[in-house]
Design a protein around this motif. Structure first.
Motif, PDB file in Angstrom:
ATOM      1  N   ALA A  26      13.926  -0.618  -7.216  1.00 40.76           N
ATOM      2  CA  ALA A  26      14.130  -1.213  -6.119  1.00 40.76           C
ATOM      3  C   ALA A  26      13.339  -0.912  -4.971  1.00 40.76           C
ATOM      4  N   SER A  27      13.072   0.111  -4.638  1.00 43.39           N
ATOM      5  CA  SER A  27      12.306   0.667  -3.780  1.00 43.39           C
ATOM      6  C   SER A  27      10.824  -0.112  -3.764  1.00 43.39           C
ATOM      7  N   ALA A  28      10.411  -0.205  -4.945  1.00 45.61           N
ATOM      8  CA  ALA A  28       9.068  -0.477  -5.182  1.00 45.61           C
ATOM      9  C   ALA A  28       9.127  -2.235  -4.824  1.00 45.61           C
ATOM     10  N   ARG A  29      10.192  -2.825  -5.257  1.00 46.65           N
ATOM     11  CA  ARG A  29      10.397  -4.345  -4.784  1.00 46.65           C
ATOM     12  C   ARG A  29      10.464  -4.142  -3.109  1.00 46.65           C
ATOM     13  N   ARG A  30      11.121  -3.459  -2.568  1.00 48.28           N
ATOM     14  CA  ARG A  30      11.411  -3.565  -1.188  1.00 48.28           C
ATOM     15  C   ARG A  30       9.892  -3.298  -0.502  1.00 48.28           C
ATOM     16  N   ARG A  31       9.259  -2.341  -0.976  1.00 46.92           N
ATOM     17  CA  ARG A  31       7.921  -1.955  -0.478  1.00 46.92           C
ATOM     18  C   ARG A  31       6.721  -3.090  -0.532  1.00 46.92           C
ATOM     19  N   ALA A  32       6.739  -3.925  -1.713  1.00 42.25           N
ATOM     20  CA  ALA A  32       6.103  -4.979  -1.843  1.00 42.25           C
ATOM     21  C   ALA A  32       6.268  -5.911  -1.006  1.00 42.25           C
ATOM     22  N   GLU A  33       7.701  -6.260  -0.575  1.00 40.03           N
ATOM     23  CA  GLU A  33       8.179  -7.254   0.253  1.00 40.03           C
ATOM     24  C   GLU A  33       7.566  -6.929   1.613  1.00 40.03           C
ATOM     25  N   ALA A  34       7.667  -5.747   2.025  1.00 40.54           N
ATOM     26  CA  ALA A  34       7.110  -5.007   3.249  1.00 40.54           C
ATOM     27  C   ALA A  34       5.692  -5.440   3.442  1.00 40.54           C
ATOM     28  N   PHE A  35       4.950  -5.263   2.335  1.00 38.86           N
ATOM     29  CA  PHE A  35       3.602  -5.435   2.355  1.00 38.86           C
ATOM     30  C   PHE A  35       3.272  -6.978   2.516  1.00 38.86           C
ATOM     31  N   GLY A  36       4.245  -7.836   1.931  1.00 34.31           N
ATOM     32  CA  GLY A  36       4.125  -9.365   2.205  1.00 34.31           C
ATOM     33  C   GLY A  36       4.238  -9.651   3.682  1.00 34.31           C
ATOM     34  N   GLU A  37       5.132  -9.042   4.317  1.00 32.36           N
ATOM     35  CA  GLU A  37       5.313  -9.217   5.687  1.00 32.36           C
ATOM     36  C   GLU A  37       4.185  -8.796   6.292  1.00 32.36           C
ATOM     37  N   GLY A  38       3.691  -7.916   6.115  1.00 29.79           N
ATOM     38  CA  GLY A  38       2.387  -7.290   6.836  1.00 29.79           C
ATOM     39  C   GLY A  38       1.239  -8.027   6.627  1.00 29.79           C
ATOM     40  N   ARG A  40       1.444 -11.548   5.991  1.00 32.57           N
ATOM     41  CA  ARG A  40       1.849 -12.732   6.782  1.00 32.57           C
ATOM     42  C   ARG A  40       1.498 -12.481   8.285  1.00 32.57           C
ATOM     43  N   GLU A  41       1.681 -11.190   8.676  1.00 27.65           N
ATOM     44  CA  GLU A  41       1.665 -10.872  10.153  1.00 27.65           C
ATOM     45  C   GLU A  41       0.132 -10.610  10.333  1.00 27.65           C
ATOM     46  N   LEU A  42      -0.754  -9.998   9.490  1.00 29.01           N
ATOM     47  CA  LEU A  42      -1.940  -9.382   9.827  1.00 29.01           C
ATOM     48  C   LEU A  42      -3.157 -10.505   9.298  1.00 29.01           C
ATOM     49  N   GLY A  43      -2.910 -11.144   8.185  1.00 33.31           N
ATOM     50  CA  GLY A  43      -3.642 -12.215   7.635  1.00 33.31           C
ATOM     51  C   GLY A  43      -4.191 -12.023   6.070  1.00 33.31           C
ATOM     52  N   THR A  44      -4.436 -10.509   5.708  1.00 36.04           N
ATOM     53  CA  THR A  44      -5.003 -10.163   4.739  1.00 36.04           C
ATOM     54  C   THR A  44      -4.369  -8.725   4.122  1.00 36.04           C
ATOM     55  N   LYS A  45      -4.471  -8.634   2.869  1.00 41.11           N
ATOM     56  CA  LYS A  45      -4.201  -7.497   2.261  1.00 41.11           C
ATOM     57  C   LYS A  45      -4.976  -6.158   2.836  1.00 41.11           C
ATOM     58  N   LYS A  46      -5.884  -6.449   2.783  1.00 43.01           N
ATOM     59  CA  LYS A  46      -6.989  -5.528   3.475  1.00 43.01           C
ATOM     60  C   LYS A  46      -6.719  -5.044   4.941  1.00 43.01           C
ATOM     61  N   VAL A  48      -3.560  -4.935   6.089  1.00 44.05           N
ATOM     62  CA  VAL A  48      -2.404  -4.126   5.694  1.00 44.05           C
ATOM     63  C   VAL A  48      -2.663  -2.712   5.111  1.00 44.05           C
ATOM     64  N   ALA A  49      -3.795  -2.717   4.538  1.00 43.70           N
ATOM     65  CA  ALA A  49      -3.999  -1.511   3.956  1.00 43.70           C
ATOM     66  C   ALA A  49      -4.637  -0.434   4.956  1.00 43.70           C
ATOM     67  N   ARG A  50      -5.616  -1.329   5.873  1.00 43.02           N
ATOM     68  CA  ARG A  50      -6.339  -0.496   6.982  1.00 43.02           C
ATOM     69  C   ARG A  50      -5.172   0.016   7.769  1.00 43.02           C
ATOM     70  N   GLU A  51      -4.211  -0.898   8.331  1.00 40.46           N
ATOM     71  CA  GLU A  51      -3.056  -0.518   9.177  1.00 40.46           C
ATOM     72  C   GLU A  51      -2.293   0.830   8.777  1.00 40.46           C
ATOM     73  N   THR A  52      -2.001   0.692   7.236  1.00 38.23           N
ATOM     74  CA  THR A  52      -1.230   1.735   6.841  1.00 38.23           C
ATOM     75  C   THR A  52      -1.946   3.032   6.240  1.00 38.23           C
ATOM     76  N   GLY A  53      -3.455   2.757   6.224  1.00 35.74           N
ATOM     77  CA  GLY A  53      -4.249   4.163   5.838  1.00 35.74           C
ATOM     78  C   GLY A  53      -4.106   4.282   4.266  1.00 35.74           C
ATOM     79  N   ILE A  54      -4.031   3.080   3.453  1.00 33.00           N
ATOM     80  CA  ILE A  54      -4.109   3.377   2.138  1.00 33.00           C
ATOM     81  C   ILE A  54      -5.139   2.456   1.642  1.00 33.00           C
ATOM     82  N   ASP A  55      -5.637   2.618   0.330  1.00 39.71           N
ATOM     83  CA  ASP A  55      -6.454   1.795  -0.351  1.00 39.71           C
ATOM     84  C   ASP A  55      -6.114   0.158  -0.670  1.00 39.71           C
ATOM     85  N   VAL A  56      -6.796  -0.741  -0.268  1.00 40.92           N
ATOM     86  CA  VAL A  56      -6.367  -2.195  -0.449  1.00 40.92           C
ATOM     87  C   VAL A  56      -5.793  -2.351  -2.092  1.00 40.92           C
ATOM     88  N   ARG A  57      -6.456  -1.448  -2.907  1.00 42.12           N
ATOM     89  CA  ARG A  57      -5.948  -1.596  -4.207  1.00 42.12           C
ATOM     90  C   ARG A  57      -4.475  -1.385  -4.482  1.00 42.12           C
TER      91      ARG A  57
END
Length: 84
Positions: A26-38, A40-46, A48-57
């Motif tokens: 359930a936590s993983a689904r919520r996290r994925a949903e939050a990434f999806g919001e990110g 939509r807001e920032l435009g790319t997965k890359k 979002v990764a840069r903003e959160t400090g994690i690898d885009v993979r």
């Protein structure tokens, strides 16, 4: 000294492990949903990764494995058969 026998303790821990796996999923689904919001807001997965400090993979994998397509529909049951 425990008040229950080993069989009861094993059964209780098995139930607890199942509950924890469900919570993690359930936590993983919520996290994925939050990434999806990110995305939509920032435009790319890359971005979002840069903003959160994690690898885009990590973002890609989370969204692919636990994104909206993997979440069960609300109020669904195993008896739902849309193709029948």
């Amino acid at each position: 000294m425990p008040t229950s026998n080993w069989r009861e303790r094993v059964a209780a821990e098995t139930r607890r492990q199942r509950e924890l796996r469900e919570e993690i999923a359930a936590s993983a689904r919520r996290r994925a949903e939050a990434f999806g919001e990110g995305v939509r807001e920032l435009g790319t997965k890359k971005a979002v990764a840069r903003e959160t400090g994690i690898d885009v993979r990590i973002v890609r994998r989370a969204m692919n494995e636990y994104g909206p397509a993997t979440a069960p529909p609300p109020d669904s049951t195993t008896e739902d058969h849309p193709n029948e």
